[in-house]
Write a protein that holds these residues in place. Structure first.
Motif, short mmCIF file in Angstrom:
data_model
loop_
_atom_site.label_atom_id
_atom_site.label_comp_id
_atom_site.label_asym_id
_atom_site.label_seq_id
_atom_site.Cartn_x
_atom_site.Cartn_y
_atom_site.Cartn_z
N GLN A 27 -6.27 1.48 2.45
CA GLN A 27 -5.66 0.22 2.04
C GLN A 27 -6.05 -0.16 0.61
OE1 GLN A 27 -7.00 1.00 4.91
NE2 GLN A 27 -6.65 -0.50 6.51
N THR A 41 -6.30 1.59 -1.84
CA THR A 41 -5.55 2.32 -2.86
C THR A 41 -4.43 1.49 -3.48
OG1 THR A 41 -4.04 3.25 -1.22
CG2 THR A 41 -5.99 4.55 -1.74
N PRO A 60 -2.30 0.85 -8.34
CA PRO A 60 -0.94 0.60 -8.85
C PRO A 60 -0.67 -0.87 -9.17
CG PRO A 60 -0.87 1.26 -6.52
CD PRO A 60 -2.28 1.48 -7.01
N ARG A 112 0.47 -2.12 -12.81
CA ARG A 112 1.70 -2.88 -13.10
C ARG A 112 1.38 -4.13 -13.92
NH1 ARG A 112 2.96 -1.12 -7.73
NH2 ARG A 112 2.35 -3.10 -6.79
N ARG A 160 6.99 4.67 -11.84
CA ARG A 160 7.37 4.88 -10.42
C ARG A 160 8.20 3.71 -9.92
NH1 ARG A 160 2.38 5.87 -6.90
NH2 ARG A 160 2.20 3.64 -6.70
N GLY A 171 4.58 1.44 3.34
CA GLY A 171 3.27 1.42 2.68
C GLY A 171 3.35 0.52 1.46
N CYS A 172 3.78 -0.72 1.71
CA CYS A 172 4.17 -1.62 0.62
C CYS A 172 3.01 -2.12 -0.23
CB CYS A 172 4.92 -2.82 1.18
SG CYS A 172 3.98 -3.69 2.46
N GLY A 173 1.78 -2.18 0.34
CA GLY A 173 0.69 -2.79 -0.41
C GLY A 173 1.10 -4.19 -0.83
N ASP A 216 3.20 -2.11 6.29
CA ASP A 216 1.88 -1.55 5.93
C ASP A 216 0.95 -1.73 7.13
OD1 ASP A 216 -0.62 -0.86 4.42
OD2 ASP A 216 0.70 -1.06 2.68
N LEU A 217 -0.28 -1.27 6.97
CA LEU A 217 -1.28 -1.40 8.03
C LEU A 217 -1.59 -2.89 8.26
CD1 LEU A 217 -3.42 1.62 6.85
CD2 LEU A 217 -2.05 1.51 8.95
N CYS A 222 2.04 -2.17 10.96
CA CYS A 222 1.95 -1.01 11.86
C CYS A 222 1.52 0.23 11.09
CB CYS A 222 3.29 -0.74 12.52
SG CYS A 222 4.47 -0.16 11.35
N ASP A 223 1.20 1.27 11.83
CA ASP A 223 0.94 2.57 11.23
C ASP A 223 2.29 3.30 11.15
OD1 ASP A 223 0.29 5.23 10.73
OD2 ASP A 223 -1.63 5.05 11.76
N LEU A 224 2.64 3.74 9.96
CA LEU A 224 3.94 4.40 9.78
C LEU A 224 4.09 5.65 10.64
CD1 LEU A 224 4.21 4.12 5.91
CD2 LEU A 224 5.80 3.09 7.55
N ALA A 268 6.12 4.49 -2.14
CA ALA A 268 5.58 4.66 -3.50
C ALA A 268 4.08 4.89 -3.42
CB ALA A 268 5.89 3.43 -4.34
N GLY A 269 3.66 6.12 -3.72
CA GLY A 269 2.22 6.42 -3.71
C GLY A 269 1.63 6.45 -2.32
N PHE A 311 -0.81 11.45 3.55
CA PHE A 311 -0.29 11.92 4.84
C PHE A 311 -0.43 13.44 4.94
CE2 PHE A 311 2.85 8.58 6.60
CZ PHE A 311 2.06 7.53 6.17
C1 LIG Z 1 -1.43 3.73 -3.21
S1 LIG Z 1 -1.05 2.35 -2.16
C2 LIG Z 1 0.60 2.02 -2.72
C3 LIG Z 1 1.04 0.62 -2.41
C4 LIG Z 1 2.44 0.28 -2.91
N1 LIG Z 1 3.45 1.18 -2.40
C5 LIG Z 1 2.48 0.24 -4.42
O1 LIG Z 1 3.19 1.05 -5.04
O2 LIG Z 1 1.83 -0.64 -4.99
C6 LIG Z 1 -0.78 3.10 -0.55
C7 LIG Z 1 -0.40 2.09 0.53
O3 LIG Z 1 0.00 2.82 1.69
C8 LIG Z 1 -0.52 2.17 2.83
N2 LIG Z 1 -0.64 3.15 3.91
C9 LIG Z 1 -1.31 4.33 3.88
N3 LIG Z 1 -1.22 4.95 5.08
C10 LIG Z 1 -0.45 4.16 5.86
C11 LIG Z 1 0.03 4.28 7.20
N4 LIG Z 1 -0.28 5.33 7.95
N5 LIG Z 1 0.81 3.30 7.70
C12 LIG Z 1 1.12 2.22 6.93
N6 LIG Z 1 0.72 2.06 5.64
C13 LIG Z 1 -0.06 3.02 5.13
C14 LIG Z 1 -1.88 1.65 2.36
O4 LIG Z 1 -2.40 0.63 3.18
C15 LIG Z 1 -1.55 1.16 0.95
O5 LIG Z 1 -1.11 -0.18 0.91
#
Ligand SMILES: C[S@@+](CC[C@H](N)C(=O)[O-])C[C@H]1O[C@@H](n2cnc3c(N)ncnc32)[C@H](O)[C@@H]1O
Length: 279
Positions: free
Chosen positions: A15, A17, A21, A25, A74, A98-100, A119-120, A142-144, A164-165, A170
């Motif tokens: 999370q 991570t 980004p 930004r 990106r 994985g919106c962050g 996202d988680l 949820c977990d994707l 994105a990122g 995975f």
């Molecule tokens: C590098 S961050 C990127 C966030 C966002 N996409 C951005 O560009 O700012 C990766 C994101 O993926 C989410 N993530 C990673 N594995 C995940 C999973 N299995 N299910 C849901 N979200 C996940 C993390 O919690 C984190 O918010």
């Protein structure tokens, strides 16, 4: 209530991570306004309980500037793809996987599309406080990798998914299963996401992965040869472009020619790419 309470993000977790980004930004919007605008990254950084001093201290260094450009490019690439899709499917659902704390969906809001952010659970809890979903939007915790979330996403008027990122964390098998599940369910939809090649993943992710306790990249998702590495089904149409220079030439005020050279190296040697998969 005054907006002074800082919001915590778990350290050394996947999370966390989202910080890099997000900060990238913010920095890009400050340094390269001619290339990139971001109306919320600064406010979001201020609201988080995170020590940004290490990033602040390095922000004028060449490689950190390049890192910030990576975050901005990106988002610009993905915005290009969303706008392209919405031209023919204006009521589609735009889904940020994985919106962050990313606001790409909202930046492309045409007034009729739906915007879903996934996202988680702990990140969605933070998001609910800082960026509550609008009237055509929804945040899903949820977990994707557990595809049940698809029951909550109606793609009958078109669906554009983007990550994105995210897929760097995975396993290749998890990305394949996700893509095939999306393709089965959302005919006419698209998935947009970024990858790097094996060397790129080693180089760029080594620090992040170590912090997260991941020892090596074996089994993680990287793409050296898009057609071969993602030839998972004959029904998928895969196309790819350079991540740094595939959509924009980066000839903007303040961007150094050395940044553009590094961008070419990133795209060509480290195989930084943005892919579109059409279902
Ligand atoms: C590098 S961050 C990127 C966030 C966002 N996409 C951005 O560009 O700012 C990766 C994101 O993926 C989410 N993530 C990673 N594995 C995940 C999973 N299995 N299910 C849901 N979200 C996940 C993390 O919690 C984190 O918010």
């Amino acid at each position: 209530m005054m907006q002074t309470d800082k919001i915590h993000i778990e350290k050394n977790s996947v999370q966390e991570t989202l910080i890099v980004p997000l900060y990238g930004r913010k920095m890009c919007a400050e340094k390269y306004p001619d290339l990139y605008t971001d109306t919320s990254a600064k406010m979001l950084c201020e609201r988080l309980d995170h020590d940004f001093s290490a990033l602040e201290a390095r922000k004028d260094r060449f490689f950190y500037e390049f890192g910030a450009l990576e975050a901005a490019m990106r988002q610009l690439d993905i915005m290009w793809e969303i706008e392209d899709y919405l031209r023919s499917r204006p009521n589609a659902v735009i889904v940020d996987l994985g919106c962050g704390l990313d606001q790409t969906g909202r930046a492309c809001d045409n007034g009729t599309c739906k915007i879903v952010n996934i996202d988680l659970p702990d990140i969605i809890a933070v998001r609910e406080q800082l960026l509550p979903a609008g009237e055509r939007g929804k945040n899903i915790a949820c977990d994707l990798k557990d595809h049940k979330w698809m029951n909550e996403v109606d793609g009958t008027e078109g669906a554009l998914f983007f990550a994105a990122g995210v897929f760097h964390y995975f396993k290749a098998e998890d990305v394949k299963e996700l893509v095939l599940a999306l393709a089965k369910r959302y005919k006419g939809g698209r998935l947009i996401f970024d990858t790097v090649g094996k060397q790129g993943l080693k180089l760029m992710m080594s620090k992040t992965l170590k912090t997260m306790g991941i020892q090596d990249i074996e089994g993680l998702f990287y793409v050296n040869h898009p057609a071969k590495d993602m030839g998972w089904s004959e029904d998928l149409k895969v196309s790819s472009r350079g991540y740094m220079l595939g959509y924009h030439d980066m000839k903007n005020k303040g961007i150094r020619s050395l940044h553009r050279l590094l961008a070419r190296i990133g795209d060509n040697w480290f195989k930084m790419a943005v892919h579109r998969i059409e279902f």
